[in-house]
Structure formats: structure tokens, C-alpha cells
Design an enzyme around this catalytic site. Structure first.
Site, PDB file in Angstrom:
ATOM      1  N   ASP A   1      49.344  43.100  81.271  1.00 34.57           N
ATOM      2  CA  ASP A   1      49.398  44.560  81.308  1.00 34.57           C
ATOM      3  C   ASP A   1      49.139  45.181  79.942  1.00 34.57           C
ATOM      4  O   ASP A   1      48.387  46.133  79.817  1.00 34.57           O
ATOM      5  CB  ASP A   1      50.760  45.030  81.877  1.00 34.57           C
ATOM      6  CG  ASP A   1      51.964  44.406  81.180  1.00 34.57           C
ATOM      7  OD1 ASP A   1      51.792  43.561  80.277  1.00 34.57           O
ATOM      8  OD2 ASP A   1      53.111  44.762  81.549  1.00 34.57           O
TER       9      ASP A   1
ATOM     10  N   LYS B   1      48.084  48.213  72.272  1.00 35.71           N
ATOM     11  CA  LYS B   1      48.718  49.144  71.316  1.00 35.71           C
ATOM     12  C   LYS B   1      48.078  48.978  69.953  1.00 35.71           C
ATOM     13  O   LYS B   1      47.881  47.857  69.480  1.00 35.71           O
ATOM     14  CB  LYS B   1      50.222  48.885  71.214  1.00 35.71           C
ATOM     15  CG  LYS B   1      50.995  49.399  72.404  1.00 35.71           C
ATOM     16  CD  LYS B   1      52.488  49.361  72.148  1.00 35.71           C
ATOM     17  CE  LYS B   1      53.243  49.702  73.424  1.00 35.71           C
ATOM     18  NZ  LYS B   1      54.680  49.535  73.298  1.00 35.71           N
TER      19      LYS B   1
ATOM     20  N   PHE C   1      56.181  53.765  73.985  1.00 34.37           N
ATOM     21  CA  PHE C   1      56.597  52.984  75.148  1.00 34.37           C
ATOM     22  C   PHE C   1      56.091  53.652  76.426  1.00 34.37           C
ATOM     23  O   PHE C   1      56.430  54.785  76.723  1.00 34.37           O
ATOM     24  CB  PHE C   1      58.119  52.812  75.195  1.00 34.37           C
ATOM     25  CG  PHE C   1      58.509  51.664  76.079  1.00 34.37           C
ATOM     26  CD1 PHE C   1      58.494  50.360  75.591  1.00 34.37           C
ATOM     27  CD2 PHE C   1      58.815  51.883  77.415  1.00 34.37           C
ATOM     28  CE1 PHE C   1      58.796  49.288  76.428  1.00 34.37           C
ATOM     29  CE2 PHE C   1      59.126  50.812  78.251  1.00 34.37           C
ATOM     30  CZ  PHE C   1      59.117  49.514  77.749  1.00 34.37           C
TER      31      PHE C   1
ATOM     32  N   ASP D   1      51.112  44.026  72.926  1.00 34.20           N
ATOM     33  CA  ASP D   1      52.011  44.748  72.018  1.00 34.20           C
ATOM     34  C   ASP D   1      52.186  43.928  70.743  1.00 34.20           C
ATOM     35  O   ASP D   1      51.339  43.965  69.858  1.00 34.20           O
ATOM     36  CB  ASP D   1      53.335  45.011  72.748  1.00 34.20           C
ATOM     37  CG  ASP D   1      54.313  45.835  71.927  1.00 34.20           C
ATOM     38  OD1 ASP D   1      53.868  46.538  71.011  1.00 34.20           O
ATOM     39  OD2 ASP D   1      55.528  45.777  72.202  1.00 34.20           O
TER      40      ASP D   1
ATOM     41  N   ASP E   1      56.914  48.421  83.243  1.00 32.13           N
ATOM     42  CA  ASP E   1      58.277  48.835  83.579  1.00 32.13           C
ATOM     43  C   ASP E   1      59.096  49.208  82.363  1.00 32.13           C
ATOM     44  O   ASP E   1      58.764  48.861  81.227  1.00 32.13           O
ATOM     45  CB  ASP E   1      59.014  47.667  84.269  1.00 32.13           C
ATOM     46  CG  ASP E   1      59.396  46.569  83.267  1.00 32.13           C
ATOM     47  OD1 ASP E   1      58.491  46.041  82.601  1.00 32.13           O
ATOM     48  OD2 ASP E   1      60.606  46.279  83.128  1.00 32.13           O
TER      49      ASP E   1
ATOM     50  N   GLY F   1      54.104  42.421  85.119  1.00 28.43           N
ATOM     51  CA  GLY F   1      53.428  43.637  84.657  1.00 28.43           C
ATOM     52  C   GLY F   1      51.967  43.763  85.049  1.00 28.43           C
ATOM     53  O   GLY F   1      51.462  44.868  85.203  1.00 28.43           O
TER      54      GLY F   1
ATOM     55  N   ARG G   1      57.347  50.626  87.836  1.00 24.83           N
ATOM     56  CA  ARG G   1      56.125  49.844  88.039  1.00 24.83           C
ATOM     57  C   ARG G   1      55.231  50.449  89.113  1.00 24.83           C
ATOM     58  O   ARG G   1      54.019  50.303  89.084  1.00 24.83           O
ATOM     59  CB  ARG G   1      56.474  48.406  88.469  1.00 24.83           C
ATOM     60  CG  ARG G   1      57.130  47.563  87.397  1.00 24.83           C
ATOM     61  CD  ARG G   1      57.105  46.097  87.815  1.00 24.83           C
ATOM     62  NE  ARG G   1      58.048  45.270  87.080  1.00 24.83           N
ATOM     63  CZ  ARG G   1      57.823  44.733  85.895  1.00 24.83           C
ATOM     64  NH1 ARG G   1      56.684  44.949  85.287  1.00 24.83           N
ATOM     65  NH2 ARG G   1      58.740  43.985  85.303  1.00 24.83           N
TER      66      ARG G   1
HETATM   67  P1  IMP Z   1      54.138  41.386  73.524  1.00 24.11           P
HETATM   68  O1  IMP Z   1      55.026  42.118  72.548  1.00 24.11           O
HETATM   69  O2  IMP Z   1      52.665  41.566  73.177  1.00 24.11           O
HETATM   70  O3  IMP Z   1      54.529  39.951  73.640  1.00 24.11           O
HETATM   71  O4  IMP Z   1      54.358  42.113  74.905  1.00 24.11           O
HETATM   72  C1  IMP Z   1      54.909  41.432  75.975  1.00 24.11           C
HETATM   73  C2  IMP Z   1      55.315  42.283  77.128  1.00 24.11           C
HETATM   74  O5  IMP Z   1      56.158  43.337  76.704  1.00 24.11           O
HETATM   75  C3  IMP Z   1      54.206  42.959  77.892  1.00 24.11           C
HETATM   76  O6  IMP Z   1      53.540  42.110  78.799  1.00 24.11           O
HETATM   77  C4  IMP Z   1      55.014  44.015  78.628  1.00 24.11           C
HETATM   78  O7  IMP Z   1      55.619  43.476  79.784  1.00 24.11           O
HETATM   79  C5  IMP Z   1      56.104  44.375  77.606  1.00 24.11           C
HETATM   80  N1  IMP Z   1      55.766  45.633  76.898  1.00 24.11           N
HETATM   81  C6  IMP Z   1      55.309  45.808  75.646  1.00 24.11           C
HETATM   82  N2  IMP Z   1      55.108  47.111  75.375  1.00 24.11           N
HETATM   83  C7  IMP Z   1      55.434  47.782  76.504  1.00 24.11           C
HETATM   84  C8  IMP Z   1      55.430  49.173  76.876  1.00 24.11           C
HETATM   85  O8  IMP Z   1      55.054  50.090  76.126  1.00 24.11           O
HETATM   86  N3  IMP Z   1      55.856  49.455  78.137  1.00 24.11           N
HETATM   87  C9  IMP Z   1      56.251  48.505  79.020  1.00 24.11           C
HETATM   88  N4  IMP Z   1      56.265  47.207  78.731  1.00 24.11           N
HETATM   89  C10 IMP Z   1      55.852  46.847  77.472  1.00 24.11           C
HETATM   90 MG    MG Z   2      58.386  44.426  81.072  1.00 28.17          MG
END
Ligand code: IMP
Ligand code: MG
Length: 201
Positions: free
Chosen positions: A121, A152, A173, A124, A180, A65, A186
Site C-alpha cells: 500500500d 511518502k 498519516f 514509508d 488503516d 493494506g 480500510r
Molecule cells: P514502512 O514504514 O515502509 O515499513 O511501512 C510499513 C507499513 O506501515 C505500510 O505497509 C502500512 O501498512 C503502514 N503505514 C505507513 N504509513 C502509513 C500511513 O500513512 N497510513 C497507514 N498506514 C501506514
Molecule cells: Mg497498517
């Protein structure tokens, strides 16, 4: 022309009959266009360059990402640095984190005694960056900071925050500019919100 491939599917899992999806039409709206993103990267790069003036950095980009973000950001940072990538997975192609992180490849960069800047990237749930940071700390870095293109605004599963943030966004999202949905979108040069009807509820 390419022959239709029976294994081509759209985001809902239906066959596209080998036809390409219309990426832009699948967006509800565009959040940040290319010019806006690059203008913000100028600011982020200036801030990072000032903060690490006189230091040598190890930048670790989290695949896939952060690839496009990393390429545009690093070319704006005129500091000596080493670059490595780390490949992890937690989403398994879906929308929500599984909470479990798989390290597909452990970074072998210079970590001990060095200033580390992690690039991702999006922040979340925080699961990914928290697990990576925890693992890196065991290799005795001098410092670890986190830079994300997007953050976020939500309650996270892990108490983790980023030190450098491109943009704060709502809990929607988003795709494009490296981000992606099921490995697509992407390559869009901008960031947009994916239409909700294309995703499982
Ligand atoms: P985490 O939930 O902070 O561990 O997020 C991990 C990964 O989830 C990020 O590096 C992205 O690859 C993917 N991700 C989370 N939210 C989004 C979104 O809104 N769009 C696309 N990918 C996301
Ligand atoms: Mg992803």
C-alpha cells in the site's frame, strides 16, 4: 440493530458505546478520490503490462493494506500471473514502525527463477519492503520489482525505492483504500489525511 458492545473503542481509546465512528468526519482532507485512483491504476497497469509483456509474473501482495489496491490493479493487467499473499507486521497498531518485522506467514509462491512483483500500500520508512525483498532474494527469483500505491516523500530508514508508484505524498498519516489506522478506515473508497487530534502526538 446490533447490541452495544462494551469493547468498542474510538481511535483515541475511548469507548464509543458501540456506535460507529464517522469515518469521513475524521479526515482532515481527501487526497485522492476514487476516480483519480482508478485513473492512475489504468496507467500503472498499462506500464506493468508493457514491461512484462511475454513474461509470466508472480505477484505477491502484502496483507492487509494492499488488498484493495491489488484487486483493482490486477484486474487491469491482462498477463498470465500467479498471485500469493504475505502477512507481516511491524506497526503493532501505532503510527511509527517498530523497526522489527514479524513474518506471520511465509509466502509459498513460485519464486525460484520467476519474475516477482511485490505489491504494497505505502512506502514509508522502507523497513517492511526491505526485509521482504531480502527474504525473497534467498529463494533465487529471476527478478524482483516493487509496486506501491503511495510513496511518502521523506528520508527512509532503509535505502529502498519502488519501481512502480501510484502517487507521491507528503509525510502525513493517510487512511482509506486499504490503508488503516488501528485497523479502521480500510474500506473508504478514497484516500484521505487523518485528523491529527485523533492520533497520539
Ligand atoms: P514502512 O514504514 O515502509 O515499513 O511501512 C510499513 C507499513 O506501515 C505500510 O505497509 C502500512 O501498512 C503502514 N503505514 C505507513 N504509513 C502509513 C500511513 O500513512 N497510513 C497507514 N498506514 C501506514
Ligand atoms: Mg497498517
Amino acid at each position: 440493530m446490533f447490541a452495544a458492545n462494551k469493547r468498542d473503542f474510538d481511535q483515541t481509546g475511548n469507548s464509543t458505546g458501540g456506535k460507529a465512528i464517522n469515518m469521513q468526519a475524521n479526515l482532515e482532507r481527501i487526497l485522492f478520490d476514487e476516480k483519480t485512483i482508478l485513473r492512475r491504476l489504468d496507467e500503472l497497469a498499462a506500464q506493468i503490462s508493457a514491461d512484462y509483456h511475454g513474461c509470466e509474473l508472480t505477484v505477491i501482495a502484502i496483507l492487509n493494506g494492499s488488498l484493495i489496491f491489488m484487486a483493482d490493479l490486477l484486474r487491469r493487467i491482462p498477463l498470465p500471473l500467479k498471485l500469493d499473499c504475505l502477512s507481516v507486521a511491524s506497526y503493532h497498531g501505532g503510527l511509527q514502525t517498530s523497526g522489527e518485522l514479524i513474518f506471520r506467514q511465509v509466502a509459498s509462491p513460485d519464486v525460484a527463477g520467476r519474475h516477482i512483483l511485490l505489491l504494497d500500500d505505502i512506502l514509508d520508512s522502507g523497513t517492511t519492503l526491505d526485509a521482504i525483498q531480502e527474504r525473497l532474494e534467498t529463494a533465487s527469483p529471476r527478478s524482483v520489482r516493487i509496486c506501491v500505491l503511495l510513496r511518502k516523500t521523506k528520508l527512509r530508514q532503509r535505502a529502498i525505492d519502488a519501481d512502480y508508484i501510484g502517487f507521491d505524498i507528503a509525510d502525513e498519516f493517510v487512511v482509506g483504500y486499504g490503508l488503516d489506522y488501528m485497523e479502521r478506515y480500510r474500506n473508504l473508497p478514497y484516500i484521505g489525511v487523518l485528523r491529527k487530534e485523533l492520533m497520539p502526538s
